[in-house]
Each structure stands twice: as structure tokens, then as C-alpha cells.
Design an enzyme around this catalytic site. Structure first.
Site, PDB file in Angstrom:
ATOM      1  N   GLU A 292       4.261  -7.554  -7.390  1.00 52.80           N
ATOM      2  CA  GLU A 292       5.054  -8.855  -6.968  1.00 52.80           C
ATOM      3  C   GLU A 292       4.816  -9.258  -5.566  1.00 52.80           C
ATOM      4  O   GLU A 292       4.132  -8.630  -4.776  1.00 52.80           O
ATOM      5  CB  GLU A 292       6.662  -8.696  -7.031  1.00 52.80           C
ATOM      6  CG  GLU A 292       7.277  -7.658  -6.299  1.00 52.80           C
ATOM      7  CD  GLU A 292       8.605  -7.450  -6.690  1.00 52.80           C
ATOM      8  OE1 GLU A 292       9.572  -8.289  -6.149  1.00 52.80           O
ATOM      9  OE2 GLU A 292       8.800  -6.313  -7.498  1.00 52.80           O
TER      10      GLU A 292
ATOM     11  N   CYS B 182       3.739 -12.733   1.253  1.00 52.40           N
ATOM     12  CA  CYS B 182       3.995 -11.331   1.475  1.00 52.40           C
ATOM     13  C   CYS B 182       3.359 -10.816  -0.023  1.00 52.40           C
ATOM     14  O   CYS B 182       3.847 -10.830  -1.007  1.00 52.40           O
ATOM     15  CB  CYS B 182       5.399 -11.099   1.273  1.00 52.40           C
ATOM     16  SG  CYS B 182       5.872  -9.334   1.287  1.00 52.40           S
TER      17      CYS B 182
ATOM     18  N   CYS C 124       4.638   2.766  -5.035  1.00 52.79           N
ATOM     19  CA  CYS C 124       4.644   3.302  -3.536  1.00 52.79           C
ATOM     20  C   CYS C 124       5.041   4.729  -3.724  1.00 52.79           C
ATOM     21  O   CYS C 124       5.708   5.251  -4.525  1.00 52.79           O
ATOM     22  CB  CYS C 124       5.635   2.611  -2.808  1.00 52.79           C
ATOM     23  SG  CYS C 124       5.167   3.208  -0.909  1.00 52.79           S
TER      24      CYS C 124
ATOM     25  N   CYS D 146      10.955   6.027   0.665  1.00 52.93           N
ATOM     26  CA  CYS D 146      12.052   5.442   1.649  1.00 52.93           C
ATOM     27  C   CYS D 146      13.024   5.333   0.722  1.00 52.93           C
ATOM     28  O   CYS D 146      13.133   4.836  -0.394  1.00 52.93           O
ATOM     29  CB  CYS D 146      11.649   4.295   2.089  1.00 52.93           C
ATOM     30  SG  CYS D 146      10.385   4.547   3.399  1.00 52.93           S
TER      31      CYS D 146
ATOM     32  N   CYS E 221      14.508   1.754  -0.462  1.00 49.11           N
ATOM     33  CA  CYS E 221      13.467   0.804  -0.978  1.00 49.11           C
ATOM     34  C   CYS E 221      13.542   1.058  -2.500  1.00 49.11           C
ATOM     35  O   CYS E 221      12.954   1.992  -3.126  1.00 49.11           O
ATOM     36  CB  CYS E 221      12.235   0.804  -0.556  1.00 49.11           C
ATOM     37  SG  CYS E 221      10.925   0.053  -0.880  1.00 49.11           S
TER      38      CYS E 221
ATOM     39  N   CYS F  10      11.693  -6.774  -1.850  1.00 49.30           N
ATOM     40  CA  CYS F  10      11.558  -5.549  -1.643  1.00 49.30           C
ATOM     41  C   CYS F  10      11.268  -4.830  -3.069  1.00 49.30           C
ATOM     42  O   CYS F  10      12.053  -3.969  -3.337  1.00 49.30           O
ATOM     43  CB  CYS F  10      12.183  -4.610  -0.927  1.00 49.30           C
ATOM     44  SG  CYS F  10      12.426  -5.436   0.831  1.00 49.30           S
TER      45      CYS F  10
HETATM   46  N1  SAH Z   1       5.092   0.449   3.082  1.00 52.61           N
HETATM   47  C1  SAH Z   1       5.126  -0.541   4.173  1.00 52.61           C
HETATM   48  C2  SAH Z   1       5.198  -1.971   3.653  1.00 52.61           C
HETATM   49  C3  SAH Z   1       5.945  -2.395   2.510  1.00 52.61           C
HETATM   50  S1  SAH Z   1       7.814  -2.169   2.851  1.00 52.61           S
HETATM   51  C4  SAH Z   1       6.381  -0.328   5.161  1.00 52.61           C
HETATM   52  O1  SAH Z   1       6.763   0.661   4.963  1.00 52.61           O
HETATM   53  O2  SAH Z   1       6.249  -1.091   6.117  1.00 52.61           O
HETATM   54  C5  SAH Z   1       8.198  -3.578   3.789  1.00 52.61           C
HETATM   55  C6  SAH Z   1       9.272  -3.476   4.405  1.00 52.61           C
HETATM   56  O3  SAH Z   1      10.451  -3.690   3.910  1.00 52.61           O
HETATM   57  C7  SAH Z   1       9.448  -2.238   5.412  1.00 52.61           C
HETATM   58  O4  SAH Z   1       9.897  -2.684   6.511  1.00 52.61           O
HETATM   59  C8  SAH Z   1      10.791  -1.605   4.533  1.00 52.61           C
HETATM   60  O5  SAH Z   1      11.233  -0.619   5.389  1.00 52.61           O
HETATM   61  C9  SAH Z   1      11.448  -2.780   4.255  1.00 52.61           C
HETATM   62  N2  SAH Z   1      12.604  -2.403   2.968  1.00 52.61           N
HETATM   63  C10 SAH Z   1      12.174  -1.828   2.028  1.00 52.61           C
HETATM   64  N3  SAH Z   1      13.299  -1.846   1.393  1.00 52.61           N
HETATM   65  C11 SAH Z   1      14.486  -2.551   2.004  1.00 52.61           C
HETATM   66  C12 SAH Z   1      15.657  -3.111   1.870  1.00 52.61           C
HETATM   67  N4  SAH Z   1      16.157  -2.584   0.476  1.00 52.61           N
HETATM   68  N5  SAH Z   1      16.110  -3.366   2.747  1.00 52.61           N
HETATM   69  C13 SAH Z   1      15.711  -3.949   3.823  1.00 52.61           C
HETATM   70  N6  SAH Z   1      14.220  -3.774   4.052  1.00 52.61           N
HETATM   71  C14 SAH Z   1      13.680  -2.895   3.255  1.00 52.61           C
END
Ligand code: SAH
Length: 343
Positions: free
Chosen positions: A91, A104, A111, A115, A118, A332
Site C-alpha cells: 500500500e 508514503c 516486514c 514491532c 504495527c 500503517c
Molecule cells: N520500518 C520503518 C518504516 C515503516 S513504519 C520504521 O520502523 O520506521 C513507519 C512508522 O510508522 C514508524 O515510525 C512506525 O513505528 C510507525 N507505526 C507503525 N505502526 C504504527 C501504529 N499502529 N501507530 C503509530 N505508528 C505506527
């Protein structure tokens, strides 16, 4: 067949020469693709027909297909579910800001960083995206919205530094005048913090903005939500950021998703001030996006404000990220996730 979008102008000139063609043809093809958005060799009317045929036999123009498209009624944010030829879906989101349209993009299918908050990482990583597949997202989105995209953030699904070579090639590609001519300062790369790769990136001395997904003010807290914290300590990560700053002179952005009861106390804000001291930076606070697969809850407005004020009073420039496209699941990895669940 090769994706012609993986080629730089230099690569295509070389191909023309190797195939007995004049090298100026390469520039013509690039103009068609990148300046006139004609994504079909047969439409490139100033090329001889045997060349059009030869190009079509050797290359595809690897633009993803739009599987689904949503537009927010609140702020015009547009979300795309793209599909590549092998069936994989990713996406991308276009946000309309006063300073221009920002896309974006995703850097991997899925991935593997894990995390906890996410949605993109739930099924692991399927594969990396190539430079041409990355630029294809921008071209297709640009065509769909009918306007130029001037800013790119590598902040969609995937970990850009886990797909380092392709991402770097993409940055050089999209930055070049012959393609989309997007200035390095208009590109942001967001990472969960792969230390060696941050150093490697610093050594390239690009003028892009580096964003670090920090989300915690100490190692224990970070380990609870980000597995990468088992590999690198905050101290190592911050050292790498300082190295990046010293090499590039570019201020670092830190992203901090505020999760109720986990990382949003005033003490965490105070601890964060100590972590970030002496590093020219900007903190972007993000009220965590709640997803079905976990129980993380957004911090209260009051706690968010206290957190912000604590950082600001310490002299750290801090903003709270405006929620965009909240009516279209724009956050995300949620769109792909929902699509996969429905299949
Ligand atoms: N892998 C990279 C880029 C993709 S994630 C990274 O970790 O930066 C992009 C951003 O969205 C990151 O800051 C990630 O921590 C955040 N993110 C992911 N899931 C999220 C959520 N449920 N709420 C808020 N931010 C989120």
C-alpha cells in the site's frame, strides 16, 4: 523480462549501445515514461517501430496495478492498494499538504522487524521491492491523482534499511533530473534503527531526512514493543544518529508513537530529553493507531500535551502528528492486512 523502471538513464544508454541503437533514444524513452507519463512503448511516437517492438520484447514498464483506491472525505488523503505482477500487494498513501503532495511508499512486501504495534509486520516479510517497483508506486499514484508528487517518505510497510541497496538506488533514481527530479531534501527515510546501515547511509552523505522510530525512552521499554531493541541499545542508536548528523549536517527526526500506559508518562518524556540532549533533532509525537491485532491504546490528549510540553520546555522542537485520512484506514499496513484477511 526486465523492468525498465529499474534502469537509470546511464543503464539504458548502455543497453542502447549494446543493441546497436543511438544513445539519444534512451533519453527519448525516459521522457515518455517520466515526463509525459506514457507507460506503453507503442505510444512513444518518435521512436521507430522496430525499436518500439524491440523494447517491448525486452522490457516491461513495471507499474503496479491499482487494486483498491480510497479517498478521504476529511482531508483528501488518498490510499492505494497496489498489486505487482507476481500478485504481491502493498500500500501507498498520498497526503495533500500546502507544501505539495507527499507520498508514503512501501519498501518491502510485509516486514520482518516485528514491532508489536504495527500491522505491516504481522505476516513477516515476503520480499524486497526493487528500485523500479518503488518508483512505480510514485508514477502510478501521480497518474491517478493527476498532479505532481513533490515529496516522498519511505514510511510505508517494510524496513527501508533492510532493503538497503534497492532503496539507495531508488533515491538516486528518483532524484535525477531525467526521472521525477525529486530533491533529496524532499525525501524522508524512516527506520526502526539498524545501526550499521545508518552509518553506511551517513557515509553516502545524502541530503535526505533520516527519521528514527524511537518510541521509547529506555532500553527496557523499547524491548517491550520493538524486537530490534534486543540487537541495538539506545546508546548505540543515538551514537549512530550523531554520526549521521556530523556527516550530513541534517537534523534527525524522531518518531514516538504514544501508547497509553506504556511510554507516555511525564517521566518518559523527561528521560527522552536526556537521551536526545546535544543532538539537533525534531520529535514527532504520534498518537498510536489502534489496530485489531493488539491491545495498544492511544494516549489521552492531556497526556500527549504534557509529553509535548515537557520536551518543548527542554528545548526540543516537538510536533504532534496530525491524523490524516482517519476515515479510510490510512495507517500503517491496515489496508493490506484487511484485504489479506478478506481473501
Ligand atoms: N520500518 C520503518 C518504516 C515503516 S513504519 C520504521 O520502523 O520506521 C513507519 C512508522 O510508522 C514508524 O515510525 C512506525 O513505528 C510507525 N507505526 C507503525 N505502526 C504504527 C501504529 N499502529 N501507530 C503509530 N505508528 C505506527
Amino acid at each position: 523480462m526486465q523492468n525498465i523502471l529499474d534502469f537509470s538513464l546511464k543503464d539504458l544508454i548502455l543497453w542502447m549501445e549494446e543493441n546497436g541503437q543511438s544513445k539519444f533514444r534512451a533519453k527519448q524513452v525516459f521522457d515518455w515514461i517520466y515526463k509525459k507519463q506514457k507507460l506503453d512503448f507503442s505510444l512513444m511516437s518518435n521512436l521507430p517501430s522496430n525499436m518500439k517492438q524491440k523494447l517491448a520484447e525486452n522490457f516491461l514498464i513495471g507499474i503496479p496495478k491499482v487494486l483498491q483506491e480510497y479517498k478521504s472525505n476529511i482531508d483528501g488523503t488518498q490510499k492505494f492498494l497496489f498489486q505487482y505482477r507476481d500478485g504481491n500487494i502493498i500500500e501507498a498513501v498520498v497526503m495533500k499538504y500546502k507544501h505539495g503532495n507527499t507520498i508514503c511508499i512501501s519498501t518491502q512486501v510485509g516486514c520482518r522487524m516485528g514491532c508489536k504495534f504495527c500491522a505491516s509486520t504481522i505476516g513477516g516479510v515476503i520480499r524486497n521491492l526493487s528500485p523500479g517497483e518503488l518508483i512505480g508506486q510514485v508514477i502510478k499514484a501521480q497518474e491517478s491523482i493527476g498532479e505532481r508528487i513533490s515529496n516522498v517518505v519511505l514510511m510505508g510497510s517494510g524496513e527501508p534499511l533492510d532493503n538497503f541497496d534497492n532503496v539507495i538506488k531508488f533515491i538516486y533514481l528518483i532524484n535525477s533530473e531525467e526521472t521525477l527530479n525529486i530533491g533529496q531534501r524532499h525525501i524522508t527515510l524512516s527506520t526502526c534503527g539498524i545501526v550499521e546501515k545508518i552509518m553506511e547511509l551517513a557515509d553516502l552523505n545524502l541530503q535526505i531526512t533520516l527519521a528514527i522510530s524511537l518510541h521509547a525512552s529506555n532500553d527496557e521499554m523499547r524491548k517491550e514493543i520493538m524486537p530490534i531493541a534486543y540487537k541495538y541499545t539506545l546508546k548505540e542508536l543515538i551514537e549512530a544518529c550523531k554520526y549521521y548528523y556530523n556527516k550530513t549536517n541534517r537534523r534527525i527526526t524522531f518518531e514516538y508513537a504514544l501508547v497509553k500506559g506504556i511510554n507516555d508518562k511525564k517521566e518518559s518524556a523527561e528521560e527522552l530529553c536526556i537521551v536526545l540532549r546535544k543532538l539537533p533533532c525534531h520529535v514527532n509525537l504520534i498518537p498510536v493507531n489502534e489496530i485489531e491485532e493488539n491491545s495498544f491504546i492511544k494516549s489521552s490528549v492531556n497526556d500527549i500535551n504534557i509529553f509535548k510540553n515537557t520536551l518543548t520546555s527542554f528545548g526540543i522542537e516537538t510536533t504532534i502528528r496530525r491524523e490524516m485520512g482517519s476515515d479510510i484506514n490510512a495507517a500503517c499496513g491496515q489496508l493490506r492486512r484487511n484485504y489479506m484477511k478478506s481473501e
